[in-house]
Each structure stands twice: as C-alpha cells, then as structure tokens.
Design a protein around this motif. Structure first.
Motif, PDB file in Angstrom:
ATOM      1  N   ALA A  55      -1.735  14.514   8.216  1.00  0.00           N
ATOM      2  CA  ALA A  55      -1.998  13.844   6.939  1.00  0.00           C
ATOM      3  C   ALA A  55      -1.095  14.456   5.869  1.00  0.00           C
ATOM      4  O   ALA A  55      -0.342  15.396   6.137  1.00  0.00           O
ATOM      5  CB  ALA A  55      -3.463  14.008   6.566  1.00  0.00           C
ATOM      6  N   ASP A  56      -1.178  13.938   4.650  1.00  0.00           N
ATOM      7  CA  ASP A  56      -0.356  14.502   3.578  1.00  0.00           C
ATOM      8  C   ASP A  56      -0.949  14.192   2.208  1.00  0.00           C
ATOM      9  O   ASP A  56      -1.454  13.107   1.978  1.00  0.00           O
ATOM     10  CB  ASP A  56       1.057  13.902   3.646  1.00  0.00           C
ATOM     11  CG  ASP A  56       2.060  14.740   2.876  1.00  0.00           C
ATOM     12  OD1 ASP A  56       1.847  15.958   2.764  1.00  0.00           O
ATOM     13  OD2 ASP A  56       3.042  14.183   2.387  1.00  0.00           O
ATOM     14  N   HIS A 143      -5.837   0.836  -7.967  1.00  0.00           N
ATOM     15  CA  HIS A 143      -6.039   0.566  -6.547  1.00  0.00           C
ATOM     16  C   HIS A 143      -5.326  -0.736  -6.163  1.00  0.00           C
ATOM     17  O   HIS A 143      -4.541  -0.784  -5.208  1.00  0.00           O
ATOM     18  CB  HIS A 143      -7.556   0.465  -6.337  1.00  0.00           C
ATOM     19  CG  HIS A 143      -8.024   0.452  -4.919  1.00  0.00           C
ATOM     20  ND1 HIS A 143      -8.272  -0.720  -4.254  1.00  0.00           N
ATOM     21  CD2 HIS A 143      -8.311   1.447  -4.053  1.00  0.00           C
ATOM     22  CE1 HIS A 143      -8.697  -0.430  -3.022  1.00  0.00           C
ATOM     23  NE2 HIS A 143      -8.739   0.869  -2.877  1.00  0.00           N
ATOM     24  N   TYR A 147      -1.792  -1.318  -3.619  1.00  0.00           N
ATOM     25  CA  TYR A 147      -1.721  -2.133  -2.406  1.00  0.00           C
ATOM     26  C   TYR A 147      -0.728  -3.289  -2.552  1.00  0.00           C
ATOM     27  O   TYR A 147      -0.046  -3.657  -1.595  1.00  0.00           O
ATOM     28  CB  TYR A 147      -3.111  -2.657  -2.026  1.00  0.00           C
ATOM     29  CG  TYR A 147      -3.896  -1.666  -1.181  1.00  0.00           C
ATOM     30  CD1 TYR A 147      -3.469  -1.334   0.103  1.00  0.00           C
ATOM     31  CD2 TYR A 147      -5.041  -1.047  -1.654  1.00  0.00           C
ATOM     32  CE1 TYR A 147      -4.163  -0.418   0.881  1.00  0.00           C
ATOM     33  CE2 TYR A 147      -5.747  -0.134  -0.880  1.00  0.00           C
ATOM     34  CZ  TYR A 147      -5.304   0.176   0.394  1.00  0.00           C
ATOM     35  OH  TYR A 147      -5.989   1.076   1.169  1.00  0.00           O
ATOM     36  N   SER A 217     -10.001   1.540   3.940  1.00  0.00           N
ATOM     37  CA  SER A 217     -11.106   0.726   4.461  1.00  0.00           C
ATOM     38  C   SER A 217     -11.801  -0.114   3.397  1.00  0.00           C
ATOM     39  O   SER A 217     -12.787  -0.772   3.658  1.00  0.00           O
ATOM     40  CB  SER A 217     -12.149   1.629   5.124  1.00  0.00           C
ATOM     41  OG  SER A 217     -11.632   2.163   6.314  1.00  0.00           O
ATOM     42  N   SER A 218     -11.320  -0.064   2.144  1.00  0.00           N
ATOM     43  CA  SER A 218     -11.879  -0.939   1.117  1.00  0.00           C
ATOM     44  C   SER A 218     -11.514  -2.377   1.488  1.00  0.00           C
ATOM     45  O   SER A 218     -10.732  -2.605   2.420  1.00  0.00           O
ATOM     46  CB  SER A 218     -11.257  -0.603  -0.244  1.00  0.00           C
ATOM     47  OG  SER A 218      -9.860  -0.858  -0.176  1.00  0.00           O
ATOM     48  N   SER A 334     -13.054   3.528  -0.405  1.00  0.00           N
ATOM     49  CA  SER A 334     -13.950   3.287   0.730  1.00  0.00           C
ATOM     50  C   SER A 334     -14.739   4.543   1.080  1.00  0.00           C
ATOM     51  O   SER A 334     -15.878   4.463   1.514  1.00  0.00           O
ATOM     52  CB  SER A 334     -13.179   2.780   1.939  1.00  0.00           C
ATOM     53  OG  SER A 334     -12.241   3.738   2.337  1.00  0.00           O
TER      54      SER A 334
HETATM   55  C1  LIG Z   1      -8.365   9.541   8.927  1.00  0.00           C
HETATM   56  C2  LIG Z   1      -7.832   9.288   7.555  1.00  0.00           C
HETATM   57  C3  LIG Z   1      -6.670   9.916   7.163  1.00  0.00           C
HETATM   58  C4  LIG Z   1      -6.146   9.723   5.907  1.00  0.00           C
HETATM   59  N1  LIG Z   1      -5.016  10.391   5.550  1.00  0.00           N
HETATM   60  C5  LIG Z   1      -4.532  10.281   4.305  1.00  0.00           C
HETATM   61  C6  LIG Z   1      -3.403  11.021   3.900  1.00  0.00           C
HETATM   62  O1  LIG Z   1      -2.824  11.766   4.679  1.00  0.00           O
HETATM   63  N2  LIG Z   1      -2.969  10.890   2.628  1.00  0.00           N
HETATM   64  C7  LIG Z   1      -3.569  10.055   1.722  1.00  0.00           C
HETATM   65  O2  LIG Z   1      -3.122   9.984   0.580  1.00  0.00           O
HETATM   66  N3  LIG Z   1      -4.655   9.322   2.090  1.00  0.00           N
HETATM   67  C8  LIG Z   1      -5.146   9.431   3.346  1.00  0.00           C
HETATM   68  N4  LIG Z   1      -6.255   8.721   3.707  1.00  0.00           N
HETATM   69  C9  LIG Z   1      -6.860   7.836   2.708  1.00  0.00           C
HETATM   70  C10 LIG Z   1      -6.526   6.372   2.930  1.00  0.00           C
HETATM   71  O3  LIG Z   1      -5.176   6.148   3.183  1.00  0.00           O
HETATM   72  C11 LIG Z   1      -6.943   5.551   1.719  1.00  0.00           C
HETATM   73  O4  LIG Z   1      -6.162   5.875   0.590  1.00  0.00           O
HETATM   74  C12 LIG Z   1      -8.350   5.822   1.320  1.00  0.00           C
HETATM   75  O5  LIG Z   1      -9.176   5.560   2.435  1.00  0.00           O
HETATM   76  C13 LIG Z   1      -8.714   4.937   0.152  1.00  0.00           C
HETATM   77  O6  LIG Z   1      -8.244   3.625   0.335  1.00  0.00           O
HETATM   78  P1  LIG Z   1      -9.267   2.465   0.424  1.00  0.00           P
HETATM   79  O7  LIG Z   1      -9.958   2.489  -0.893  1.00  0.00           O
HETATM   80  O8  LIG Z   1      -8.535   1.196   0.711  1.00  0.00           O
HETATM   81  O9  LIG Z   1     -10.141   2.839   1.572  1.00  0.00           O
HETATM   82  C14 LIG Z   1      -6.799   8.880   4.981  1.00  0.00           C
HETATM   83  C15 LIG Z   1      -7.961   8.223   5.386  1.00  0.00           C
HETATM   84  C16 LIG Z   1      -8.491   8.413   6.657  1.00  0.00           C
HETATM   85  C17 LIG Z   1      -9.733   7.680   7.072  1.00  0.00           C
END
Ligand SMILES: Cc1cc2nc3c(=O)[nH]c(=O)nc-3n(C[C@H](O)[C@H](O)[C@H](O)COP(=O)(O)O)c2cc1C
Length: 440
Positions: A55-56, A143, A147, A217-218, A334
C-alpha cells in the motif's frame, strides 16, 4: 476441479495489528530494509500464493510517534523484489490524484517488463488529507472530483499501454530495423484534466497491460471498480456485508459489459492462529495489551477526514450520532460506513471499537485454530462472499509462517488451493484473460 481460491499477501509494517511493530515475534529488520520485504515475498512465493501487495500513503501520519509504519515507495521496492523472485505477482499502489498518467503508464509497464509479466497497479485516488499539502498545497479534491479525474486518467493510461502493437519491435540487427513506426501510434488525448500526445516510449508489456486492482467501496468507488478493476480489495467486518458487496459488484461488472469472473473480489482477512482457540485468543490479547487507544483515536480521526473525536470518553457505549454522516465524508468514505455500521449494530465503547480497529483497520479479524481459519475461508468462498482473500497477518513474518504451514495444507487437502504455480504471469495465477490488443 473445485473453484480455486486466490490468495494475496498484504505486506504492511511488521504486520497489520497496530502494535505488531513492537511484538517480540515480529521481524528484527528495520522497516526500510528491502531484505525484510524480499524475505516475505519469497516465503509467499514458496507457498505459491498469487501475489503480494504494498500500500502507499503520500504523507507522514499524525501517529508517527507511536506507530511503526514507513513507506518505501512501492514501485521502487517491487522492482527490487522482482529481481529476487520469479513467479509471485507484484501489486503496487499509486495515486491517480497526485501522479501524471504518462508516469503511471511507464512505471507499471516497466515493472511488468522487469518482472516478466507479474505487475499490478492498486489504483487509489488518495483519501489522506495530508497528501495535498505535499503536492502544491492547494487542498484535497472532493471524493467525486477524485474519481472523475481518475476515470479520465484510466483512458489515457490504457491508451498508452496499447500504443505499441505486440509486433512493433523487430530488434533486427541484420537489417538495422529496431522497430516498426507504423505499429506505434500516438493517442492524442485532450480532455478536461489531461493532455497527452503519446505514444508511450516503451513496448507493449508481457501481460498486454498490467493487472488493475482497486479498493474503493463507496458507491462511486464501486462504479469505478466495475469499469476498470480486475481484482478488488475490500474491508468487511462480517460475512453478510461481504456477500452483499460481492453480489452488487459482480452485477455492476456485468452491467459494465465485462464478464463476472473478469474481476476477483478479495476481502481482507487478518487471522491470529493458535494450536487451540484459547491460545489464539491469548495471542490476540497480548497484542491488544501493546496498543495505545490514543493512537487509535488519531487514526479514526484521519479516516473521517480530520474529524475531532477527542471529547468522546473511552468507556461509554457509542451511538451513530457520535460520528459524521459517512455520506458527507470526503476521505475514506466506505471505511467510515463500515465503522458506523458496526457502531449501529454492536454499540461498542470507543475503547472496544479502537481495539477492534487496531486489529486490521476495519478488515475481518479472526482468532482460532488452523482448522477454524480454513473453515472460515472455505465458507466465505463457497457462499458468495469472496473469490479469495487479501491476507493481512497480524504479525510478520510470524503469523504468515503459521498460516502457510498450518492452514494452507488444510485448504490444499480440500482441493481449494494450488500446490505449485501453473503459469508465470499474474494474469495466469488470477485466471484473467490477456487484454485484446487494439491493433489488428
Ligand atoms: C485493502 C485496501 C488497501 C488500500 N490501500 C490504499 C493505499 O495504499 N493508499 C490509499 O490511499 N488508499 C488505499 N485504500 C483506500 C481505497 O483506495 C479508497 O480510497 C478508500 O476505500 C476510500 O474510497 P471509497 O470511499 O470509494 O471507498 C485501500 C483500501 C483497501 C480496502
């Protein structure tokens, strides 16, 4: 043959438990030492796991004083790991918000060439608010904007990866012809956010395109994943929400005109394993005793975009009203839904919630015997909750080794997991088709 499981090793800190870096069974090596990462990748490869993942985050976290997490830049680290391994897939995180598409296309194409077809990109839009301060300081994008930009960026990156036909390189010393310019074309992209002429300055990669992984996952994140992702990381605290997510995502993938099995769904799983259930629970308690709830409070605040939770007492049951509405959160939306859902269901105290989140930040945490862990994996896989798992050992390398030696043999006896690799590329391990070339 039974439908096969896919297993990815998520490497972070000295394990996924917040206190792992202090644990006596954790690696002795500094977190900046590449030998630590190579050792873990080689152990995972020795057991024929599909892939490893780094991850990062693009900023130092507020809890750096008490949390051992440093971030070697993933593509640099994976390039080194690639030369010390030969089969395992290599998934690196890079941000669409803070990186130019031409850089992303080149970097992942290079890793695919260096590794002989094992590269994958975890596409993130970067939710951490601190990152914006390191890239021009103009404040985070919303957000929705993140995207929207990411969607356009994906068009550019895919166009660049496709800009060389498979047969563009001749490398013919006799005739003096290195490449066929007529088999290399510009992309001429001029959009709202990006202007990229192309073509890329690198031939088509062994996998055609590196594998695309995504973890948002949002609602917006799911729509993005349905269009682009070939593997999806996701966090669930119970099987029922994982099943609902799986069903929804597969339907969205099909609606986007892609085959349902063209996207693997890999929820996180952090297993603490013991010879008996009591031993596993004791091991978990010992780790919990090393955590500091104030570190957890800071992390919680980060997830909610900096919301202040300092007034909440540690030992009073929480209510959903103690949190901002997840729909209004511009950060890790999410994950905030998962957290507020847990509060609504179980009414934990803040101390209890933070202890749970310390386990694996909102991913599924389980303590049990090897047999119980194998049963759990089999049941999620069988009951439409997962195509495999994003393994998040609480302490590394300790719990990885226990998983590989105690749980994997059970899964193999049940015919659920390979004993050796059949292919050489990550696409082959994941059972994904090579993308069709846009060239005739
Ligand atoms: C297993 C996993 C690993 C993730 N790794 C990173 C990461 O390395 N860097 C990052 O900025 N976000 C990471 N995220 C966050 C997602 O990319 C995303 O930004 C976060 O779930 C919020 O987006 P959403 O609101 O669409 O769910 C990770 C999420 C999960 C479930």
């Amino acid at each position: 043959m039974r439908r096969q499981l896919h297993l990815n090793l998520f490497i972070q800190s000295r394990g996924h438990h917040e206190a792992s870096w202090r644990h006596p069974a954790a690696s002795e090596l500094p977190l900046t030492d590449i030998r630590y990462y190579i050792d873990l990748a080689q152990r995972a490869e020795g057991a024929a796991l599909d892939s490893i993942f780094l991850a990062d985050q693009l900023a130092v976290a507020d809890d750096v004083g008490q949390a051992g997490r440093t971030w070697l830049e993933p593509l640099t680290a994976l390039s080194a790991i690639a030369t010390a391994t030969s089969r395992i897939g290599l998934i690196g995180t890079a941000s669409t918000t803070y990186t130019e598409p031409f850089n992303l296309a080149r970097q992942f194409a290079s890793l695919d060439h260096i590794s002989g077809g094992r590269a994958a990109w975890n596409i993130v839009t970067t939710w951490a608010v601190g990152a914006a301060r390191n890239y021009g300081g103009t404040g985070s994008l919303s957000h929705a904007d993140r995207y929207q930009r990411a969607d356009e960026l994906m068009d550019v990156v895919k166009g660049l990866w496709d800009s060389w036909a498979e047969d563009a390189v001749l490398d013919d010393r006799e005739s003096g012809r290195y490449a066929r310019p007529e088999r290399i074309r510009a992309i001429g992209h001029a959009g709202e956010h990006y202007a990229v002429a192309g073509p890329m300055n690198l031939p088509r990669t062994p996998q055609g395109r590196p594998v695309l992984v995504q973890a948002g996952s949002s609602d917006t994140g799911r729509a993005f994943a349905a269009r682009h992702a070939e593997a999806i990381f996701t966090a669930h605290m119970e099987k029922a929400t994982a099943q609902a997510f799986y069903k929804d995502l597969k339907a969205r993938v099909v609606a986007a005109g892609r085959p349902a099995d063209g996207t693997l769904i890999l929820p996180g799983l952090s297993p603490m394993i013991g010879g008996t259930e009591q031993e596993a629970l004791r091991r978990q308690r010992e780790l919990e005793e090393l955590t500091d709830p104030e570190v957890g409070r800071k992390r919680l605040s980060g997830r909610f975009g900096g919301h202040d939770f300092s007034h909440l007492p540690l030992d009073k049951p929480l209510a959903p009203e103690d949190f901002p509405d997840p729909g209004s959160v511009e950060a890790a939306r999410s994950r905030t839904e998962v957290i507020v859902g847990l509060v609504r269901r179980d009414r934990p105290t803040l101390r209890q919630l933070l202890a749970y989140l310390a386990g694996a930040r909102g991913h599924f945490v389980f303590a049990g015997t090897p047999e119980q862990v194998a049963d759990l994996i089999e049941s999620w896989h069988r009951d439409g909750a997962a195509d495999g798992f994003n393994l998040m050992p609480p302490v590394l390398p300790w719990m990885l080794e226990v998983f590989l030696t105690e749980v994997l043999p059970i899964l193999r006896r049940r015919g659920l997991f390979r004993t050796t690799y059949e292919g050489t590329t990550l696409r082959e391990h994941y059972g994904l088709a090579k993308p069709a070339s846009r060239w005739s």
